[in-house]
Design a protein around this motif. Structure first.
Motif, PDB file in Angstrom:
ATOM      1  N   ARG A   1      -3.796   6.287   6.890  1.00  0.00           N
ATOM      2  CA  ARG A   1      -2.440   5.783   7.053  1.00  0.00           C
ATOM      3  C   ARG A   1      -2.214   5.317   8.491  1.00  0.00           C
ATOM      4  NH1 ARG A   1       0.882  10.107   6.346  1.00  0.00           N
ATOM      5  NH2 ARG A   1       0.643  10.043   4.085  1.00  0.00           N
ATOM      6  N   ILE A   2      -2.744   6.051   9.450  1.00  0.00           N
ATOM      7  CA  ILE A   2      -2.606   5.652  10.852  1.00  0.00           C
ATOM      8  C   ILE A   2      -3.274   4.297  11.080  1.00  0.00           C
ATOM      9  CG2 ILE A   2      -3.343   6.206  13.214  1.00  0.00           C
ATOM     10  CD1 ILE A   2      -2.859   9.150  12.534  1.00  0.00           C
ATOM     11  N   GLU A   3      -4.422   4.069  10.455  1.00  0.00           N
ATOM     12  CA  GLU A   3      -5.085   2.761  10.563  1.00  0.00           C
ATOM     13  C   GLU A   3      -4.185   1.649  10.022  1.00  0.00           C
ATOM     14  OE1 GLU A   3      -9.829   3.958  10.104  1.00  0.00           O
ATOM     15  OE2 GLU A   3      -8.626   3.507   8.324  1.00  0.00           O
ATOM     16  N   ARG A   4      -3.511   1.915   8.915  1.00  0.00           N
ATOM     17  CA  ARG A   4      -2.630   0.907   8.326  1.00  0.00           C
ATOM     18  C   ARG A   4      -1.435   0.643   9.238  1.00  0.00           C
ATOM     19  NH1 ARG A   4      -3.567  -0.497   3.083  1.00  0.00           N
ATOM     20  NH2 ARG A   4      -1.441  -1.258   2.858  1.00  0.00           N
TER      21      ARG A   4
ATOM     22  N   GLU B   1       5.599   3.231   1.565  1.00  0.00           N
ATOM     23  CA  GLU B   1       4.518   2.264   1.365  1.00  0.00           C
ATOM     24  C   GLU B   1       4.372   1.397   2.604  1.00  0.00           C
ATOM     25  OE1 GLU B   1       5.417  -0.069  -2.017  1.00  0.00           O
ATOM     26  OE2 GLU B   1       5.482   1.620  -3.409  1.00  0.00           O
ATOM     27  N   ILE B   2       3.174   1.325   3.144  1.00  0.00           N
ATOM     28  CA  ILE B   2       2.915   0.480   4.312  1.00  0.00           C
ATOM     29  C   ILE B   2       2.352  -0.833   3.799  1.00  0.00           C
ATOM     30  CG2 ILE B   2       1.853   0.377   6.596  1.00  0.00           C
ATOM     31  CD1 ILE B   2       1.304   3.423   6.255  1.00  0.00           C
ATOM     32  N   ALA B   3       3.250  -1.701   3.344  1.00  0.00           N
ATOM     33  CA  ALA B   3       2.836  -2.988   2.794  1.00  0.00           C
ATOM     34  C   ALA B   3       2.837  -4.040   3.895  1.00  0.00           C
ATOM     35  CB  ALA B   3       3.776  -3.391   1.663  1.00  0.00           C
TER      36      ALA B   3
ATOM     37  N   TRP C   1       2.827  -7.903   5.561  1.00  0.00           N
ATOM     38  CA  TRP C   1       3.476  -9.172   5.269  1.00  0.00           C
ATOM     39  C   TRP C   1       2.734 -10.329   5.933  1.00  0.00           C
ATOM     40  CZ3 TRP C   1       6.127 -11.262   1.751  1.00  0.00           C
ATOM     41  CH2 TRP C   1       6.700 -12.523   1.945  1.00  0.00           C
ATOM     42  N   ASP C   2       2.480 -10.231   7.232  1.00  0.00           N
ATOM     43  CA  ASP C   2       1.772 -11.284   7.949  1.00  0.00           C
ATOM     44  C   ASP C   2       0.356 -10.840   8.290  1.00  0.00           C
ATOM     45  OD1 ASP C   2       3.753 -13.293   8.106  1.00  0.00           O
ATOM     46  OD2 ASP C   2       4.778 -12.163   9.673  1.00  0.00           O
ATOM     47  N   ASP C   3      -0.532 -11.813   8.427  1.00  0.00           N
ATOM     48  CA  ASP C   3      -1.869 -11.558   8.941  1.00  0.00           C
ATOM     49  C   ASP C   3      -2.012 -12.321  10.248  1.00  0.00           C
ATOM     50  OD1 ASP C   3      -4.482 -11.053   9.485  1.00  0.00           O
ATOM     51  OD2 ASP C   3      -5.318 -12.118   7.758  1.00  0.00           O
ATOM     52  N   GLU C   4      -1.706 -11.630  11.342  1.00  0.00           N
ATOM     53  CA  GLU C   4      -1.750 -12.253  12.659  1.00  0.00           C
ATOM     54  C   GLU C   4      -2.879 -11.658  13.509  1.00  0.00           C
ATOM     55  OE1 GLU C   4      -0.015 -14.784  13.539  1.00  0.00           O
ATOM     56  OE2 GLU C   4       1.289 -14.853  11.763  1.00  0.00           O
ATOM     57  N   GLY C   5      -3.978 -11.306  12.843  1.00  0.00           N
ATOM     58  CA  GLY C   5      -5.126 -10.786  13.570  1.00  0.00           C
ATOM     59  C   GLY C   5      -5.033  -9.316  13.898  1.00  0.00           C
ATOM     60  N   GLY C   6      -4.059  -8.617  13.308  1.00  0.00           N
ATOM     61  CA  GLY C   6      -3.892  -7.200  13.601  1.00  0.00           C
ATOM     62  C   GLY C   6      -5.088  -6.368  13.204  1.00  0.00           C
ATOM     63  N   ILE C   7      -5.749  -6.738  12.099  1.00  0.00           N
ATOM     64  CA  ILE C   7      -6.895  -5.956  11.642  1.00  0.00           C
ATOM     65  C   ILE C   7      -8.067  -6.073  12.610  1.00  0.00           C
ATOM     66  CG2 ILE C   7      -7.947  -7.740  10.183  1.00  0.00           C
ATOM     67  CD1 ILE C   7      -8.427  -5.473   8.108  1.00  0.00           C
ATOM     68  N   ASP C   8      -8.197  -7.224  13.265  1.00  0.00           N
ATOM     69  CA  ASP C   8      -9.258  -7.387  14.263  1.00  0.00           C
ATOM     70  C   ASP C   8      -9.039  -6.457  15.443  1.00  0.00           C
ATOM     71  OD1 ASP C   8     -10.067  -9.401  12.583  1.00  0.00           O
ATOM     72  OD2 ASP C   8      -9.311 -11.027  13.826  1.00  0.00           O
ATOM     73  N   THR C   9      -7.778  -6.285  15.825  1.00  0.00           N
ATOM     74  CA  THR C   9      -7.448  -5.407  16.950  1.00  0.00           C
ATOM     75  C   THR C   9      -7.559  -3.942  16.550  1.00  0.00           C
ATOM     76  OG1 THR C   9      -5.885  -7.104  17.691  1.00  0.00           O
ATOM     77  CG2 THR C   9      -5.723  -4.950  18.742  1.00  0.00           C
ATOM     78  N   ALA C  10      -7.217  -3.633  15.307  1.00  0.00           N
ATOM     79  CA  ALA C  10      -7.259  -2.249  14.842  1.00  0.00           C
ATOM     80  C   ALA C  10      -8.686  -1.765  14.563  1.00  0.00           C
ATOM     81  CB  ALA C  10      -6.412  -2.093  13.585  1.00  0.00           C
ATOM     82  N   PHE C  11      -9.604  -2.694  14.313  1.00  0.00           N
ATOM     83  CA  PHE C  11     -10.998  -2.348  14.033  1.00  0.00           C
ATOM     84  C   PHE C  11     -11.929  -3.096  14.996  1.00  0.00           C
ATOM     85  CE2 PHE C  11      -8.658  -1.457  10.211  1.00  0.00           C
ATOM     86  CZ  PHE C  11      -9.277  -0.356   9.632  1.00  0.00           C
TER      87      PHE C  11
END
Length: 360
Positions: free
Chosen positions: A132-135, A261-263, A265-275
């Motif tokens: 959940r923290i990753e999300r 629910e951690i849904a 909405w946008d994909d602004e490169g957050g996953i690249d920064t989180a991983f």
């Protein structure tokens, strides 16, 4: 705007003065939204606070720029006439509007605007969940805001440092603060985030201790708190609104109702920064479009086999990548459908005009 202007303690900065409609001769009042109550808004100009409504034009706008807590707005007396462009906005997929896949939504819910930091609050009880923290981190990074992680209820464990190390392994470079609101242990470092004019938003599950932290930091009870069910490990929604609360040190906190629910909405490169460790190794894969699942020469999979990356971490990455790809596909399809409907309407009007011309 001089240094004594009443809006400065409310978080005003020079970024907002670039608004094309903002001039020395503007007669409209500038204010900040400090609370939302359905169709009523609390606004403040730094000297007084009053109730407001929104203009009809704002209600019918299609660009989604509707006032939320933290927004800067133009006022015509008690009517909000315009929302100034935001430097950032914390938003997610709206609850109750999920797509075909779990955790996805078809509408955006803007939670708060113009933030300096988002506190991701997680209790060291049954609320503690690394995935959940990753999300949360991905959500916050997608919104262009700096996160800090607050681990509450540290008094439940003799060595909460174990949890700090576990979180640090997935939250690279993010400040992590174990705190106990019960006796105020660990709260002192949070004051640095609340210097005059700075705005913090808090997100986390119900019962994680967000409102208790607000009360401790303010030195008085400003938010209602509730107990956590011992059998379920879940808290009640004691916070039902989003208010901008002024702290003694001059900063402001926006407490938020618990998020189930951690849904995204946008994909602004957050996953690249989180991983970042996965993205770093992905650049060394043999193929530029490597999916990191079975491809030969995949540096990421090699990293899993050598222990550089944990398998559960990669699984979490893949899951969020699929969600974001599906979300992007849905949004593009929706945009295409809107465009087709628009041209369908234009074609119908042209056809009707030609018919009237022939009959005329």
């Amino acid at each position: 705007m001089n240094n004594s202007h009443p809006l400065l303690p409310m978080g005003w900065d020079l970024n907002f003065e670039t608004h094309p409609d903002l001039s020395e001769n503007d007669t409209r009042t500038l204010a900040r939204v400090t609370g939302v109550r359905k169709n009523r808004f609390h606004v403040s100009n730094g000297e007084k606070e009053w109730l407001a409504t929104v203009s009809g034009r704002l209600i019918h706008r299609t660009d989604g720029l509707y006032p939320v807590t933290g927004d800067w707005v133009f006022m015509n007396d008690t009517v909000i006439s315009e929302v100034l462009p935001r430097k950032n906005a914390l938003s997610r997929g709206a609850a109750g509007n999920r797509g075909k896949q779990a955790g996805l939504a078809t509408e955006e819910q803007v939670i708060a605007a113009n933030l300096d930091t988002v506190f991701i609050v997680c209790g060291l009880d049954r609320d503690f969940n690394i995935r959940r923290i990753e999300r949360y981190l991905t959500l916050v990074y997608n919104c262009g805001v700096n996160p800090a992680i607050i681990l509450t209820k540290a008094d439940l464990h003799p060595t909460p440092e174990h949890f700090v190390s576990e979180v640090a392994a997935v939250a690279f470079g993010v400040p992590i603060h174990p705190v106990s609101a019960k006796d105020s242990t660990g709260l002192a470092p949070l004051a640095a985030y609340l210097s005059p004019g700075r705005t913090i938003a808090m997100i986390g599950s119900s019962g994680a201790g967000k409102s208790t932290i607000v009360n401790r930091l303010s030195g008085k009870t400003v938010q209602a708190t509730g107990s956590v069910s011992e059998s379920l490990g879940k808290g009640k929604h004691t916070t039902t609104s989003r208010d901008l609360i002024l702290m003694p040190g001059g900063g402001m906190v926006i407490d938020n109702p618990g998020i189930r629910e951690i849904a995204f909405w946008d994909d602004e490169g957050g996953i690249d920064t989180a991983f970042p460790e996965i993205e770093r190794l992905a650049g060394e894969c043999r193929f530029s479009d490597c999916g990191h699942t079975h491809e030969p020469g995949c540096r990421v999979l090699h990293g899993v086999s050598t222990g550089e990356i944990r398998q559960d971490r990669l699984d979490s990455y893949h899951k969020m990548k699929r969600e974001l790809a599906y979300l992007s596909q849905r949004q593009h399809k929706s945009a295409d459908r809107v465009e087709k409907e628009r041209w369908k309407g234009v074609a119908a009007k042209i056809k009707a005009m030609k018919k009237r011309s022939r009959n005329g």
